[in-house]
Design an enzyme around this catalytic site. Sequence first.
Site, PDB file in Angstrom:
ATOM      1  N   THR A 101       0.869  -1.171   0.000  1.00  6.73           N
ATOM      2  CA  THR A 101       0.000   0.000   0.000  1.00  6.73           C
ATOM      3  C   THR A 101       0.908   1.223   0.000  1.00  6.73           C
ATOM      4  O   THR A 101       1.682   1.434   0.934  1.00  6.73           O
ATOM      5  CB  THR A 101      -0.923   0.021   1.225  1.00  6.73           C
ATOM      6  OG1 THR A 101      -1.737  -1.150   1.203  1.00  6.73           O
ATOM      7  CG2 THR A 101      -1.813   1.255   1.207  1.00  6.73           C
ATOM      8  N   LYS A 176      -7.242   1.333  -2.785  1.00  6.12           N
ATOM      9  CA  LYS A 176      -6.844   0.780  -1.485  1.00  6.12           C
ATOM     10  C   LYS A 176      -6.956   1.843  -0.388  1.00  6.12           C
ATOM     11  O   LYS A 176      -7.373   1.544   0.737  1.00  6.12           O
ATOM     12  CB  LYS A 176      -5.410   0.240  -1.556  1.00  6.12           C
ATOM     13  CG  LYS A 176      -4.850  -0.279  -0.220  1.00  6.12           C
ATOM     14  CD  LYS A 176      -5.636  -1.464   0.338  1.00  6.12           C
ATOM     15  CE  LYS A 176      -5.162  -1.869   1.727  1.00  6.12           C
ATOM     16  NZ  LYS A 176      -3.869  -2.541   1.751  1.00  6.12           N
ATOM     17  N   LYS A 244       0.459   4.649   8.617  1.00  8.58           N
ATOM     18  CA  LYS A 244       1.020   5.027   7.310  1.00  8.58           C
ATOM     19  C   LYS A 244      -0.059   5.115   6.236  1.00  8.58           C
ATOM     20  O   LYS A 244      -0.107   6.069   5.454  1.00  8.58           O
ATOM     21  CB  LYS A 244       2.095   4.008   6.919  1.00  8.58           C
ATOM     22  CG  LYS A 244       2.692   4.190   5.522  1.00  8.58           C
ATOM     23  CD  LYS A 244       2.077   3.292   4.448  1.00  8.58           C
ATOM     24  CE  LYS A 244       2.290   1.818   4.708  1.00  8.58           C
ATOM     25  NZ  LYS A 244       1.801   0.981   3.580  1.00  8.58           N
TER      26      LYS A 244
END
Length: 327
Positions: A101, A176, A244
């Site tokens: 990701t 995502k 993150k």
Amino acid sequence: MAVVRVHDVAFIGTGIMGAPICEHIMEAGYSLTVYNRSKERAEHLIEKGAAWADSPAAAAAKADVVFTMLGFPDDVEEVYFGKNGLLEGSKKGAWLVDLTTSAPELARELHDAAEVMDKHSFDCPVTGGQSGAQDGTLTLMVGADEQTTAILRPLLESFSSKIYYFGKAGDGQAAKLCNQVSLASCMVGYADALALAKQSGLDLDQIVDVMCDGMGGSVAMERLAPKSVEGDFRPGFLSEHMRKDIALALRHAEDLDLKLPGAETAFNLYDVLCQIGGKRLGTQAISVLYEDEAEAAAAGLDWSLIEPAADDAHEHHHCHHHHHGEE
């Protein structure tokens, strides 16, 4: 020269998610070469028949397809663009598929750089967590179209149950980030609910069942709330990776001049969790933030580590941290 048949596969990053994906790839009959910064994390794959390489470039040298599953965008940049990196080390016509990701703009940069070198790169982040990786039932979000990547379909299906094609580089990552924004709010929602249930004197197992059977339920609640109740904070997905991901989503939203108040709240909570010692705990450890100091200490957290409140979420999600991923 384009790859016409996929036989040799390389995999960079054999951590919590990468290792079980590698197992499915080998079980599907592909020849696999692996690289990881700490070799011991790949030993069990080597025992099962994977070849070991001493660098990403060495792993990629003969591969038809190279997968990367890393921790942070900085890791992706280093592995692709750095010395002994994949763009330099892979063969002409090879496919470079990033499962990390990461940032949509980085995915576009990788795609463009690869095409200039007669190679093909696209983003393919996954969702489904550790259990999905182990079961081979991940959902893939592909930053390319189905027709162009048709040769890779059987390989991708070896570790997934659903594949969504978003047409162009970077759009898999954007998809995502949408998923992570929703997930983050689900996590905050169930942590709020458990805290309210506990203070109300309700049976927590029963309230989890009630919520999962009602409109307040979510996949996150179903899989992770029972772990929160049990005090099991082992990672299926690391809290520092959730922080993150939300930071990436907030940065992407800011580029689009969009406010995401739910994601801002979740970022602040996960940022606190990471600051007080919870970086390597599972995302379900968010529920510990509602507990007293003794409960937090039992989970390995230390409230004295909290940084001064001067740094708000905006400042944090602009940071370019240099972290190491799942090793």
